[in-house]
Design an enzyme around this catalytic site. Structure first.
Site, PDB file in Angstrom:
ATOM      1  N   GLU A 117      -0.049  -1.371   5.669  1.00 29.20           N
ATOM      2  CA  GLU A 117       0.895  -1.081   6.288  1.00 29.20           C
ATOM      3  C   GLU A 117       0.644   0.612   6.980  1.00 29.20           C
ATOM      4  O   GLU A 117       1.480   0.856   8.006  1.00 29.20           O
ATOM      5  CB  GLU A 117       2.425  -0.645   6.273  1.00 29.20           C
ATOM      6  CG  GLU A 117       3.904  -0.749   6.838  1.00 29.20           C
ATOM      7  CD  GLU A 117       4.736   0.660   7.379  1.00 29.20           C
ATOM      8  OE1 GLU A 117       5.080   0.652   7.658  1.00 29.20           O
ATOM      9  OE2 GLU A 117       4.317   1.522   6.700  1.00 29.20           O
ATOM     10  N   ASP A 140       0.909  -1.549  -0.028  1.00 27.49           N
ATOM     11  CA  ASP A 140       0.130  -0.357  -0.180  1.00 27.49           C
ATOM     12  C   ASP A 140       0.647   1.424   0.345  1.00 27.49           C
ATOM     13  O   ASP A 140       1.942   1.345   0.278  1.00 27.49           O
ATOM     14  CB  ASP A 140      -1.205  -0.159   1.043  1.00 27.49           C
ATOM     15  CG  ASP A 140       0.018   0.102   2.421  1.00 27.49           C
ATOM     16  OD1 ASP A 140       0.976  -0.957   2.718  1.00 27.49           O
ATOM     17  OD2 ASP A 140      -0.209   1.101   3.414  1.00 27.49           O
TER      18      ASP A 140
HETATM   19 ZN   LIG Z   1       6.805   2.373   4.012  1.00 25.47          ZN
END
Ligand SMILES: [Zn+2]
Length: 341
Positions: free
Chosen positions: A140, A79
């Site tokens: 993340e 992401d």
């Molecule tokens: Zn990163």
């Protein structure tokens, strides 16, 4: 050696696939396809369902040539932060940048590209290597949600490397623990011009709580911050609600607990000072707090196998600065050599 042209093209391809947090499906499918083409057993886990996203983590298992050795884990996140859709990368010599209308998403598509290219090279060059578990994680950037939802009991690797740093010459082996705190402060609404004494201002409670709070650098290993504050409806209304979000981090668990409790106490103490009785009904100021563990501290000793792998691979390359992919290839080679010794 790494195929420079191929890894560059892979990175350019990956950054042009939109993958904001919770919308990683397209890039996940592409990575899955490439891993399958390299002979991996690939699954997309159920982390996406748990966090409200359209894809789970991609977990790819490569057999390796040294089949009786322990696997090594490699990980990067798929992401990107906002604004990261419709990326139009511009290549200028050795530099890949954006047209400045979006982020590039090199964080962490470059990590994803490194893992794929390194495995391609190991296979093509018939380099003896241990089995590899590659984890391409989701979400993340919004709190490590993908990594938190990996079923680690299914992993065989006992050590691994995460590729998510902007400096390939730097290895993070220590990190703090972090708590996220959400405060909901409740007062009592009243007309500010007619009957202010009948109200309790949630903004005033909040102001007193924060004024009494230790924030910033608490000591050399602890920090704290209030980052979000929302509340109030109009200038003529005593506000009955304020929402706040903050965090504290420390490399020391006891200090983290102490700072977390301190922040909670500031709100509880400030709220406890306020009480009004209107038409026989007594209302008290109130602060609700929820604490969530964002992530837990890490402390990997220099003597551990994985840190030694990196240090020794760097030594063999004989440089101070490294290209991340070349360095990783060297690490995988060395890990294979050590497994067969
Ligand atoms: Zn990163």
């Amino acid at each position: 050696m790494i195929n420079q042209e191929r890894i560059k093209n892979l990175l350019l391809e990956l950054v042009q696939i939109d993958s904001h947090s919770r919308k990683e499906r397209d890039v996940a499918e592409r990575i899955k396809k490439y891993c399958e083409e390299m002979g991996a057993q690939v699954e997309i886990d159920d982390a996406g369902e748990k966090v409200g996203g359209n894809s789970g983590n991609v977990i790819a298992r490569f057999a390796g040539t040294i089949t009786n050795a322990q696997p090594i884990m490699m990980s990067a996140h798929m992401d990107t932060v906002v604004p990261g859709e419709g990326v139009k990368p511009i290549v200028e010599g050795d530099i890949i940048r954006t047209d400045e209308t979006t982020v590039l998403g090199g964080d962490d598509k470059s990590g994803c590209a490194v893992i794929i290219e390194v495995i391609r090279c190991l296979q093509e060059q018939n380099t003896p290597h241990t089995p590899i578990e590659a984890i391409f994680s989701i979400c993340e950037e919004v709190g490590l949600l993908g990594a938190k939802n990996v079923d680690v009991s299914k992993l065989k690797a006992k050590y691994g490397i995460v590729f998510d740093s902007d400096d390939p010459g730097f290895l993070f082996t220590k990190g703090p623990s972090s708590n996220e705190l959400v405060f909901k402060v409740y007062g009592l609404e009243s007309h500010a011009g007619v009957a202010p004494e009948d109200g309790i201002s949630a903004i005033k409670i909040t102001a007193e709580a924060i004024a009494a709070m230790r924030l910033g650098h608490i000591d050399e290993e602890t920090t704290a911050n209030i980052g979000i504050i929302e509340g109030g409806k109009a200038t003529n209304i005593i506000p009955n609600y304020v929402y706040l979000k903050g965090e504290t981090r420390s490399r020391n668990e006891d200090k983290l607990t102490a700072q977390t409790e301190h922040m909670i106490k500031c709100f509880k103490d400030a709220a406890a000072k306020y009480e009004v009785t209107v038409a026989g009904v007594t209302t008290k100021g109130r602060a609700e707090v929820t604490v969530e563990r964002e992530y837990s501290s890490m402390d990997v000793p220099d003597s551990s196998h994985v840190v030694q792998l990196v240090i020794q691979a760097a030594k063999r390359m004989g440089k101070d600065m490294y290209a991340a992919a070349e360095m990783t290839l060297e690490i995988m080679k060395l890990n294979g050599e050590m497994a067969t010794k």
